[in-house]
Each structure stands twice: as C-alpha cells, then as structure tokens.
Design an enzyme around this catalytic site. Structure first.
Site, PDB file in Angstrom:
ATOM      1  N   ARG A  12      -0.105  -8.507  13.473  1.00  0.00           N
ATOM      2  CA  ARG A  12      -0.636  -7.514  12.519  1.00  0.00           C
ATOM      3  C   ARG A  12      -1.504  -8.204  11.472  1.00  0.00           C
ATOM      4  O   ARG A  12      -2.546  -7.680  11.066  1.00  0.00           O
ATOM      5  CB  ARG A  12       0.519  -6.743  11.860  1.00  0.00           C
ATOM      6  CG  ARG A  12       1.168  -5.766  12.836  1.00  0.00           C
ATOM      7  CD  ARG A  12       2.521  -5.287  12.372  1.00  0.00           C
ATOM      8  NE  ARG A  12       2.497  -4.648  11.084  1.00  0.00           N
ATOM      9  CZ  ARG A  12       3.596  -4.451  10.327  1.00  0.00           C
ATOM     10  NH1 ARG A  12       4.777  -4.862  10.764  1.00  0.00           N
ATOM     11  NH2 ARG A  12       3.499  -3.849   9.169  1.00  0.00           N
TER      12      ARG A  12
ATOM     13  N   ARG B 230      12.198  -5.521   4.675  1.00  0.00           N
ATOM     14  CA  ARG B 230      12.022  -4.099   4.354  1.00  0.00           C
ATOM     15  C   ARG B 230      12.965  -3.220   5.179  1.00  0.00           C
ATOM     16  O   ARG B 230      13.188  -3.469   6.351  1.00  0.00           O
ATOM     17  CB  ARG B 230      10.567  -3.739   4.660  1.00  0.00           C
ATOM     18  CG  ARG B 230      10.256  -2.279   4.609  1.00  0.00           C
ATOM     19  CD  ARG B 230       8.786  -2.030   4.678  1.00  0.00           C
ATOM     20  NE  ARG B 230       8.155  -2.546   5.878  1.00  0.00           N
ATOM     21  CZ  ARG B 230       6.861  -2.454   6.108  1.00  0.00           C
ATOM     22  NH1 ARG B 230       6.061  -1.905   5.221  1.00  0.00           N
ATOM     23  NH2 ARG B 230       6.347  -2.928   7.215  1.00  0.00           N
TER      24      ARG B 230
ATOM     25  N   ARG C  33      11.809  -0.969  10.780  1.00  0.00           N
ATOM     26  CA  ARG C  33      10.697  -0.657  11.682  1.00  0.00           C
ATOM     27  C   ARG C  33      10.685  -1.624  12.851  1.00  0.00           C
ATOM     28  O   ARG C  33      10.879  -2.819  12.661  1.00  0.00           O
ATOM     29  CB  ARG C  33       9.367  -0.756  10.914  1.00  0.00           C
ATOM     30  CG  ARG C  33       8.890   0.582  10.426  1.00  0.00           C
ATOM     31  CD  ARG C  33       7.751   0.484   9.463  1.00  0.00           C
ATOM     32  NE  ARG C  33       6.561  -0.211   9.966  1.00  0.00           N
ATOM     33  CZ  ARG C  33       5.422  -0.272   9.290  1.00  0.00           C
ATOM     34  NH1 ARG C  33       5.308   0.336   8.119  1.00  0.00           N
ATOM     35  NH2 ARG C  33       4.390  -0.927   9.779  1.00  0.00           N
TER      36      ARG C  33
ATOM     37  N   ARG D  64      -9.517   0.978   8.878  1.00  0.00           N
ATOM     38  CA  ARG D  64      -9.059  -0.371   9.187  1.00  0.00           C
ATOM     39  C   ARG D  64     -10.070  -1.138  10.024  1.00  0.00           C
ATOM     40  O   ARG D  64      -9.837  -2.301  10.338  1.00  0.00           O
ATOM     41  CB  ARG D  64      -7.800  -0.253  10.020  1.00  0.00           C
ATOM     42  CG  ARG D  64      -6.554  -0.734   9.347  1.00  0.00           C
ATOM     43  CD  ARG D  64      -5.431  -0.316  10.264  1.00  0.00           C
ATOM     44  NE  ARG D  64      -4.275  -1.091  10.101  1.00  0.00           N
ATOM     45  CZ  ARG D  64      -3.180  -0.658   9.474  1.00  0.00           C
ATOM     46  NH1 ARG D  64      -3.154   0.502   8.883  1.00  0.00           N
ATOM     47  NH2 ARG D  64      -2.132  -1.410   9.432  1.00  0.00           N
TER      48      ARG D  64
ATOM     49  N   LYS E  42       0.835  -1.207   0.000  1.00  0.00           N
ATOM     50  CA  LYS E  42       0.000   0.000   0.000  1.00  0.00           C
ATOM     51  C   LYS E  42       0.872   1.261   0.000  1.00  0.00           C
ATOM     52  O   LYS E  42       0.649   2.183  -0.770  1.00  0.00           O
ATOM     53  CB  LYS E  42      -0.927   0.045   1.236  1.00  0.00           C
ATOM     54  CG  LYS E  42      -1.822  -1.157   1.400  1.00  0.00           C
ATOM     55  CD  LYS E  42      -2.680  -1.064   2.656  1.00  0.00           C
ATOM     56  CE  LYS E  42      -1.915  -1.004   3.961  1.00  0.00           C
ATOM     57  NZ  LYS E  42      -1.141  -2.215   4.289  1.00  0.00           N
TER      58      LYS E  42
HETATM   59  P1  AP5 Z   1       4.957  -1.649   1.692  1.00  0.00           P
HETATM   60  O1  AP5 Z   1       4.581  -0.794   0.525  1.00  0.00           O
HETATM   61  O2  AP5 Z   1       5.784  -1.032   2.764  1.00  0.00           O
HETATM   62  O3  AP5 Z   1       3.647  -2.340   2.303  1.00  0.00           O
HETATM   63  P2  AP5 Z   1       2.458  -1.718   3.141  1.00  0.00           P
HETATM   64  O4  AP5 Z   1       1.196  -2.373   2.634  1.00  0.00           O
HETATM   65  O5  AP5 Z   1       2.494  -0.230   3.147  1.00  0.00           O
HETATM   66  O6  AP5 Z   1       2.831  -2.352   4.539  1.00  0.00           O
HETATM   67  P3  AP5 Z   1       2.861  -1.754   6.002  1.00  0.00           P
HETATM   68  O7  AP5 Z   1       3.591  -2.780   6.813  1.00  0.00           O
HETATM   69  O8  AP5 Z   1       3.377  -0.362   6.049  1.00  0.00           O
HETATM   70  O9  AP5 Z   1       1.357  -1.780   6.330  1.00  0.00           O
HETATM   71  P4  AP5 Z   1       0.703  -1.820   7.678  1.00  0.00           P
HETATM   72  O10 AP5 Z   1      -0.707  -1.663   7.264  1.00  0.00           O
HETATM   73  O11 AP5 Z   1       0.988  -2.984   8.548  1.00  0.00           O
HETATM   74  O12 AP5 Z   1       1.421  -0.632   8.464  1.00  0.00           O
HETATM   75  P5  AP5 Z   1       0.970   0.839   8.822  1.00  0.00           P
HETATM   76  O13 AP5 Z   1       2.181   1.685   8.784  1.00  0.00           O
HETATM   77  O14 AP5 Z   1      -0.231   1.250   8.060  1.00  0.00           O
HETATM   78  O15 AP5 Z   1       5.677  -2.958   1.115  1.00  0.00           O
HETATM   79  C1  AP5 Z   1       6.298  -3.895   1.991  1.00  0.00           C
HETATM   80  C2  AP5 Z   1       7.663  -4.345   1.404  1.00  0.00           C
HETATM   81  O16 AP5 Z   1       7.444  -5.093   0.218  1.00  0.00           O
HETATM   82  C3  AP5 Z   1       8.568  -3.141   1.033  1.00  0.00           C
HETATM   83  O17 AP5 Z   1       9.897  -3.440   1.348  1.00  0.00           O
HETATM   84  C4  AP5 Z   1       8.406  -3.028  -0.503  1.00  0.00           C
HETATM   85  O18 AP5 Z   1       9.611  -2.566  -1.100  1.00  0.00           O
HETATM   86  C5  AP5 Z   1       8.083  -4.479  -0.907  1.00  0.00           C
HETATM   87  N1  AP5 Z   1       7.122  -4.513  -1.999  1.00  0.00           N
HETATM   88  C6  AP5 Z   1       6.026  -3.707  -2.169  1.00  0.00           C
HETATM   89  N2  AP5 Z   1       5.369  -4.044  -3.306  1.00  0.00           N
HETATM   90  C7  AP5 Z   1       6.055  -5.097  -3.847  1.00  0.00           C
HETATM   91  C8  AP5 Z   1       5.873  -5.887  -5.037  1.00  0.00           C
HETATM   92  N3  AP5 Z   1       4.840  -5.689  -5.858  1.00  0.00           N
HETATM   93  N4  AP5 Z   1       6.787  -6.871  -5.267  1.00  0.00           N
HETATM   94  C9  AP5 Z   1       7.844  -7.098  -4.413  1.00  0.00           C
HETATM   95  N5  AP5 Z   1       8.059  -6.357  -3.303  1.00  0.00           N
HETATM   96  C10 AP5 Z   1       7.170  -5.382  -3.020  1.00  0.00           C
HETATM   97  O19 AP5 Z   1       0.481   0.658  10.341  1.00  0.00           O
HETATM   98  C11 AP5 Z   1       1.392   0.355  11.379  1.00  0.00           C
HETATM   99  C12 AP5 Z   1       0.653   0.293  12.707  1.00  0.00           C
HETATM  100  O20 AP5 Z   1       0.036   1.574  12.993  1.00  0.00           O
HETATM  101  C13 AP5 Z   1      -0.507  -0.707  12.792  1.00  0.00           C
HETATM  102  O21 AP5 Z   1      -0.053  -2.013  13.120  1.00  0.00           O
HETATM  103  C14 AP5 Z   1      -1.355  -0.077  13.909  1.00  0.00           C
HETATM  104  O22 AP5 Z   1      -0.807  -0.331  15.177  1.00  0.00           O
HETATM  105  C15 AP5 Z   1      -1.224   1.413  13.637  1.00  0.00           C
HETATM  106  N6  AP5 Z   1      -2.269   1.937  12.741  1.00  0.00           N
HETATM  107  C16 AP5 Z   1      -2.059   2.513  11.509  1.00  0.00           C
HETATM  108  N7  AP5 Z   1      -3.223   2.867  10.961  1.00  0.00           N
HETATM  109  C17 AP5 Z   1      -4.195   2.505  11.824  1.00  0.00           C
HETATM  110  C18 AP5 Z   1      -5.606   2.578  11.790  1.00  0.00           C
HETATM  111  N8  AP5 Z   1      -6.262   3.104  10.745  1.00  0.00           N
HETATM  112  N9  AP5 Z   1      -6.298   2.101  12.856  1.00  0.00           N
HETATM  113  C19 AP5 Z   1      -5.667   1.581  13.920  1.00  0.00           C
HETATM  114  N10 AP5 Z   1      -4.326   1.472  14.026  1.00  0.00           N
HETATM  115  C20 AP5 Z   1      -3.584   1.917  12.973  1.00  0.00           C
END
Ligand code: AP5
Length: 220
Positions: free
Chosen positions: A177, A132, A166, A93, A17
């Site tokens: 997660r 990552r 991270r 979410r 994402k």
């Molecule tokens: P990447 O693009 O980083 O993936 P992502 O979907 O953004 O993954 P995240 O881990 O950031 O998502 P998340 O939802 O767990 O974390 P968030 O920060 O929102 O890609 C991952 C890796 O794969 C990268 O290295 C990339 O290079 C590689 N890659 C990407 N596409 C690829 C492809 N096509 N082929 C090969 N490789 C690829 O949330 C973190 C925490 O914050 C949550 O756990 C929660 O505690 C809190 N939080 C955030 N938002 C909320 C909410 N709305 N409600 C409640 N708590 C929340």
C-alpha cells in the site's frame, strides 16, 4: 454547522485521513466520503462491486479508475454531499482520478476549495496501521497504543464489546500500500500545487493538534 466546503485529504495509508475526516464531518457537517469504507462495505455485503474488488484490496493494490469514479459520481449526487459539501478521504489516488474528478466537478460548477496533504514519514505508518482496530458495530476507529476505548473492551460510541481488524493491515500488505502511494498518489501533489489548492499539515502531531492545524489552513 460551517459553510459548505469541498475538500480532498491526501496522505499515505495510516496517515490519519479517516480519523481527521470523521472529526471534520462531526464538527463542520461536511460529508466524509471514504472510497475505502465504501469498497469494504461492498465486500462485506457481497455486492457485484465487492466481488470484483476483494482480491485487489487484500493485495494492497489500487482498484481501477473507472470503478472508483463510478462510486464517487453516485455518492456526490446524494443530498447530504450536495448540500453540506464534502471531504474526499482516499480519493483521488491517481492522476487519472484527479483529472476525472476535476471534469466531474467542473460540469456541476462546484470546484474543489482545498486539497490538504497530511504528511507522515513511512517509519511511523507501520505502527499506526498494524495497531489499528475498529468497533465491529459502529466502525469507530481505535489504536492499541494511541487511542484505546475509555473503558477497556467497550466502544466509547455505541457500547459494543466486539472489535475487528482490517484484513489489509498486515505488515506485508502495508508495504504494498505504501509503494502504491509513493508511485501513484504522490504525483498528485504537484498537480494540485499548480492549481493553487495544496495545503500542508504535519500529521505526526497529536490527533487534536492535527485537527486544529487543518482548521487553521482551511480558515474555519
Ligand atoms: P487512520 O485515520 O485510519 O488513517 P488513514 O489515513 O485513514 O489510513 P487508511 O489505512 O484507512 O488509508 P488507506 O488510504 O490505506 O486506506 P483506504 O481505506 O482509503 O489512522 C491510522 C491509525 O493511526 C488509527 O488507528 C488512528 O487511531 C491512528 N492515528 C491517526 N492519527 C493519529 C495521530 N495524529 N497520532 C497518533 N495516532 C494516530 O483504502 C483501502 C484500499 O481500498 C486501498 O488499498 C485500495 O485497494 C482501495 N482504494 C480505496 N480508494 C481507492 C482509490 N481512490 N483508488 C483505487 N483504490 C482505492
């Protein structure tokens, strides 16, 4: 710069994402709004919000809906999001957040245009997340196997030589997660399907192919 759009990206942790939201922001000018990035910055800055949510992120649990909607409401008011449209990355979410977002956007008269599900099976996600890493200075995203800097040890974007990982990307936290995603976020798929907003993209393909597929389903 493309016409303003209001888009939600839904998908599991590590689904790509953040990678895709940044690409779409660069190409089309839609502002990327990542709740994860906002919360991590609050933690790094030691703000009251950061102090309240640190243990929750470290455990891979979800922050409360009220806290998240406060963050989102503030950010959507800022001129870049209001004028250019936005891509919500990591929010909503829960069904509570989806309903609150719907009410907030209805009040402004700016409903969502599309919700894109980036679908990736669990077995691919662990490798993506644990491999990552980020530039410590500009936070550009890299991967041990799939996306290394062009010059080893030097950020492609800002030239920094410092990189970080991270704290919630450990295998144990990733399991929690993923469980949160399946239990609390997947029910949003039928919610948006019923509203005729849901589009599906295969997130297992290369980053360029995923971007092209997103642009195709969004009609840009
Ligand atoms: P990447 O693009 O980083 O993936 P992502 O979907 O953004 O993954 P995240 O881990 O950031 O998502 P998340 O939802 O767990 O974390 P968030 O920060 O929102 O890609 C991952 C890796 O794969 C990268 O290295 C990339 O290079 C590689 N890659 C990407 N596409 C690829 C492809 N096509 N082929 C090969 N490789 C690829 O949330 C973190 C925490 O914050 C949550 O756990 C929660 O505690 C809190 N939080 C955030 N938002 C909320 C909410 N709305 N409600 C409640 N708590 C929340």
């Amino acid at each position: 710069m493309s016409e303003a759009r209001r888009i939600v990206l839904l998908g599991p942790p590590g689904g790509g994402k953040g990678t895709q939201a940044k690409r779409l922001e660069t190409k089309h000018g839609w502002c990327q709004l990542s709740t994860g990035d906002i919360l991590r910055k609050a933690i790094a800055d030691g703000t009251p919000l950061g102090q309240r949510v640190k243990a929750i992120l470290d455990a891979g649990k979800l922050v409360s809906d009220d806290e998240i909607m406060g963050v989102i409401g503030e950010r959507l008011e800022q001129p870049d999001c209001a004028a250019n449209g936005f891509i919500l990355d990591g929010v909503p979410r829960t069904l509570g957040q989806a309903e609150a977002l719907e009410r907030l956007l209805a009040e402004k008269g700016t409903p969502l245009d599309a919700v894109v599900e980036v679908r990736v099976p669990d077995e691919m996600l662990m490798e993506r997340i644990t491999g990552r890493f980020f530039c410590a200075a500009c936070k550009a995203n890299y991967h041990d196997s799939f996306h290394r800097p062009k010059v080893e040890g030097v950020c492609d974007h800002c030239g920094s030589t410092e990189f970080i990982r991270r704290s919630d990307d450990s295998p144990e936290t990733v399991k929690d997660r993923l469980a949160s995603y399946h239990e609390q976020t997947e029910p949003l798929l039928p919610f948006y399907e019923e509203r005729g907003l849901l589009k599906l993209v295969d997130g297992t393909r290369s980053m360029d192919e995923v971007t092209a597929e997103m642009e195709r389903v969004l009609g840009v």
